[in-house]
Scaffold this active site. Structure first.
Site, PDB file in Angstrom:
ATOM      1  N   LYS A  13       0.836  -1.212   0.000  1.00 40.31           N
ATOM      2  CA  LYS A  13       0.000   0.000   0.000  1.00 40.31           C
ATOM      3  C   LYS A  13       0.870   1.261   0.000  1.00 40.31           C
ATOM      4  O   LYS A  13       0.691   2.152  -0.833  1.00 40.31           O
ATOM      5  CB  LYS A  13      -0.934   0.023   1.223  1.00 40.31           C
ATOM      6  CG  LYS A  13      -1.885  -1.163   1.290  1.00 40.31           C
ATOM      7  CD  LYS A  13      -2.843  -1.054   2.469  1.00 40.31           C
ATOM      8  CE  LYS A  13      -2.169  -1.135   3.827  1.00 40.31           C
ATOM      9  NZ  LYS A  13      -1.540  -2.430   4.135  1.00 40.31           N
ATOM     10  N   ARG A  88     -10.370   0.536   8.475  1.00 38.74           N
ATOM     11  CA  ARG A  88      -9.812  -0.790   8.781  1.00 38.74           C
ATOM     12  C   ARG A  88     -10.818  -1.704   9.445  1.00 38.74           C
ATOM     13  O   ARG A  88     -10.495  -2.831   9.766  1.00 38.74           O
ATOM     14  CB  ARG A  88      -8.638  -0.592   9.737  1.00 38.74           C
ATOM     15  CG  ARG A  88      -7.306  -0.817   9.099  1.00 38.74           C
ATOM     16  CD  ARG A  88      -6.265  -0.582  10.167  1.00 38.74           C
ATOM     17  NE  ARG A  88      -5.093  -1.354   9.944  1.00 38.74           N
ATOM     18  CZ  ARG A  88      -4.038  -0.885   9.291  1.00 38.74           C
ATOM     19  NH1 ARG A  88      -4.042   0.308   8.772  1.00 38.74           N
ATOM     20  NH2 ARG A  88      -2.974  -1.633   9.169  1.00 38.74           N
TER      21      ARG A  88
HETATM   22  P1  AP5 Z   1       4.683  -1.549   1.878  1.00 41.68           P
HETATM   23  O1  AP5 Z   1       4.346  -0.764   0.671  1.00 41.68           O
HETATM   24  O2  AP5 Z   1       5.399  -0.836   2.972  1.00 41.68           O
HETATM   25  O3  AP5 Z   1       3.376  -2.321   2.439  1.00 41.68           O
HETATM   26  P2  AP5 Z   1       2.081  -1.793   3.172  1.00 41.68           P
HETATM   27  O4  AP5 Z   1       0.920  -2.444   2.501  1.00 41.68           O
HETATM   28  O5  AP5 Z   1       2.093  -0.310   3.270  1.00 41.68           O
HETATM   29  O6  AP5 Z   1       2.266  -2.493   4.566  1.00 41.68           O
HETATM   30  P3  AP5 Z   1       2.130  -1.926   6.047  1.00 41.68           P
HETATM   31  O7  AP5 Z   1       2.882  -2.883   6.912  1.00 41.68           O
HETATM   32  O8  AP5 Z   1       2.506  -0.497   6.108  1.00 41.68           O
HETATM   33  O9  AP5 Z   1       0.618  -2.103   6.283  1.00 41.68           O
HETATM   34  P4  AP5 Z   1      -0.083  -2.076   7.631  1.00 41.68           P
HETATM   35  O10 AP5 Z   1      -1.481  -1.957   7.193  1.00 41.68           O
HETATM   36  O11 AP5 Z   1       0.228  -3.224   8.506  1.00 41.68           O
HETATM   37  O12 AP5 Z   1       0.596  -0.855   8.407  1.00 41.68           O
HETATM   38  P5  AP5 Z   1       0.072   0.579   8.805  1.00 41.68           P
HETATM   39  O13 AP5 Z   1       1.223   1.479   8.888  1.00 41.68           O
HETATM   40  O14 AP5 Z   1      -1.093   0.965   7.981  1.00 41.68           O
HETATM   41  O15 AP5 Z   1       5.534  -2.820   1.389  1.00 41.68           O
HETATM   42  C1  AP5 Z   1       6.029  -3.780   2.318  1.00 41.68           C
HETATM   43  C2  AP5 Z   1       7.406  -4.275   1.866  1.00 41.68           C
HETATM   44  O16 AP5 Z   1       7.266  -5.008   0.651  1.00 41.68           O
HETATM   45  C3  AP5 Z   1       8.414  -3.147   1.557  1.00 41.68           C
HETATM   46  O17 AP5 Z   1       9.669  -3.534   1.990  1.00 41.68           O
HETATM   47  C4  AP5 Z   1       8.374  -3.000   0.031  1.00 41.68           C
HETATM   48  O18 AP5 Z   1       9.576  -2.549  -0.495  1.00 41.68           O
HETATM   49  C5  AP5 Z   1       8.044  -4.417  -0.404  1.00 41.68           C
HETATM   50  N1  AP5 Z   1       7.205  -4.459  -1.618  1.00 41.68           N
HETATM   51  C6  AP5 Z   1       6.137  -3.630  -1.904  1.00 41.68           C
HETATM   52  N2  AP5 Z   1       5.593  -3.968  -3.105  1.00 41.68           N
HETATM   53  C7  AP5 Z   1       6.310  -5.031  -3.555  1.00 41.68           C
HETATM   54  C8  AP5 Z   1       6.220  -5.849  -4.738  1.00 41.68           C
HETATM   55  N3  AP5 Z   1       5.290  -5.620  -5.674  1.00 41.68           N
HETATM   56  N4  AP5 Z   1       7.111  -6.853  -4.879  1.00 41.68           N
HETATM   57  C9  AP5 Z   1       8.066  -7.094  -3.909  1.00 41.68           C
HETATM   58  N5  AP5 Z   1       8.197  -6.361  -2.793  1.00 41.68           N
HETATM   59  C10 AP5 Z   1       7.325  -5.348  -2.605  1.00 41.68           C
HETATM   60  O19 AP5 Z   1      -0.490   0.304  10.266  1.00 41.68           O
HETATM   61  C11 AP5 Z   1       0.381  -0.033  11.333  1.00 41.68           C
HETATM   62  C12 AP5 Z   1      -0.382  -0.093  12.645  1.00 41.68           C
HETATM   63  O20 AP5 Z   1      -0.966   1.202  12.920  1.00 41.68           O
HETATM   64  C13 AP5 Z   1      -1.566  -1.056  12.692  1.00 41.68           C
HETATM   65  O21 AP5 Z   1      -1.161  -2.353  13.026  1.00 41.68           O
HETATM   66  C14 AP5 Z   1      -2.427  -0.405  13.768  1.00 41.68           C
HETATM   67  O22 AP5 Z   1      -1.941  -0.695  15.048  1.00 41.68           O
HETATM   68  C15 AP5 Z   1      -2.235   1.079  13.517  1.00 41.68           C
HETATM   69  N6  AP5 Z   1      -3.246   1.638  12.598  1.00 41.68           N
HETATM   70  C16 AP5 Z   1      -3.015   2.193  11.382  1.00 41.68           C
HETATM   71  N7  AP5 Z   1      -4.164   2.588  10.812  1.00 41.68           N
HETATM   72  C17 AP5 Z   1      -5.153   2.269  11.679  1.00 41.68           C
HETATM   73  C18 AP5 Z   1      -6.567   2.420  11.669  1.00 41.68           C
HETATM   74  N8  AP5 Z   1      -7.211   2.937  10.618  1.00 41.68           N
HETATM   75  N9  AP5 Z   1      -7.267   1.987  12.738  1.00 41.68           N
HETATM   76  C19 AP5 Z   1      -6.644   1.438  13.791  1.00 41.68           C
HETATM   77  N10 AP5 Z   1      -5.321   1.268  13.880  1.00 41.68           N
HETATM   78  C20 AP5 Z   1      -4.573   1.668  12.832  1.00 41.68           C
HETATM   79 MG    MG Z   2       2.172   1.084   4.839  1.00 42.95          MG
END
Ligand code: AP5
Ligand code: MG
Ligand code: ZN
Length: 216
Positions: A13, A88
């Site tokens: 994402k 979410r």
């Molecule tokens: P990346 O692009 O970073 O993946 P992502 O989908 O953004 O993954 P996240 O871990 O950020 O998602 P998340 O939903 O768990 O975290 P968030 O910060 O929202 O890619 C991942 C890796 O893969 C990278 O190394 C990249 O280089 C590689 N990659 C990407 N595309 C690729 C491809 N095509 N091929 C190969 N490699 C690839 O949330 C974190 C925490 O915050 C949650 O757990 C929760 O506690 C809190 N939180 C956030 N939002 C909310 C909400 N709305 N409500 C409640 N709690 C929330």
């Molecule tokens: Mg992310």
């Protein structure tokens, strides 16, 4: 263009968000990034959010929905926005519906990035992020030219506190239980574009561009 990016942890994402906001010139609103900024600045919100994030749990809706409503009310969101990591769960989706209703606007598309569960842990555990500009790399799948150094700004790369195997597994479970049902929720509105996220980063982006067509 008013977009939501849906997908499990590690789906790509954030990686795709960077490309989308560049092309469509809309603000990137990542609730995860907002919480992490608050944690690093030691704010009250950061203190409240940290315990949940470290455990891989969702931060309570009371803390999350208000902050998104505030952010969407800012001037730069008049041209549209891209939400990454919100909504979410069903409560958050309904809360977003209310915000949109109040502003008499509608979502353009929900981009749903699909990646098999088996790949997600490796993606998250190998992720490295730039401390200065936020660019995302992967030690194996998208390595920086120089180990530990950002290609874009030469900043230092770090690993997120919640990118360990145990927490990632919990985050995936929370996604399956609480977030995945939103694919159905938005499918009923006919606005979901499902994208195969298990392809080269640029190919995933091409598919997203195609799915958005001439949408404004
Ligand atoms: P990346 O692009 O970073 O993946 P992502 O989908 O953004 O993954 P996240 O871990 O950020 O998602 P998340 O939903 O768990 O975290 P968030 O910060 O929202 O890619 C991942 C890796 O893969 C990278 O190394 C990249 O280089 C590689 N990659 C990407 N595309 C690729 C491809 N095509 N091929 C190969 N490699 C690839 O949330 C974190 C925490 O915050 C949650 O757990 C929760 O506690 C809190 N939180 C956030 N939002 C909310 C909400 N709305 N409500 C409640 N709690 C929330
Ligand atoms: Mg992310
Ligand atoms: Zn950088």
């Amino acid at each position: 263009m008013r977009l939501i990016l849906l997908g499990p942890p590690g789906a790509g994402k954030g990686t795709q968000a960077a490309k989308i906001v560049e092309k469509y010139a809309i603000p990137h609103i990542s609730t995860g990034d907002i919480f992490r900024t608050n944690i690093s600045q030691g704010t009250e919100l950061g203190k409240q959010a940290q315990g949940y994030m470290d455990k891989g749990l969702l931060v309570p809706d009371e803390l999350t929905c208000g902050l998104v409503a505030d952010r969407l009310s800012q001037e730069d969101c008049k041209v549209g926005f891209m939400l990454d990591g919100f909504p979410r769960n069903l409560f958050q989706a309904i809360s977003l519906d209310e915000i949109l209703k109040d502003t008499d606007t509608k979502l353009t598309k929900v981009v749903n990035i699909e990646v098999d569960k088996e790949l997600l842990v490796a993606r998250a555990v190998g992720r490295r992020i730039c401390k200065s500009c936020g660019a995302t790399f992967h030690v194996e799948f998208n390595p920086p030219k120089e180990d530990g150094v950002c290609d874009v700004c030469h900043g230092e790369l770090y690993q997120r506190a919640d990118d360990n195997e145990e927490t990632v597994s919990k985050r995936i479970q929370v996604y399956l239980d609480e977030t995945k049902p939103l694919v159905d929720y938005y499918s009923k509105q006919g606005i979901v574009a499902s994208i195969n996220g298990d392809q080269q980063i640029d190919k995933v982006f091409k598919d997203i561009e195609l799915s958005l067509g001439s949408e404004k």
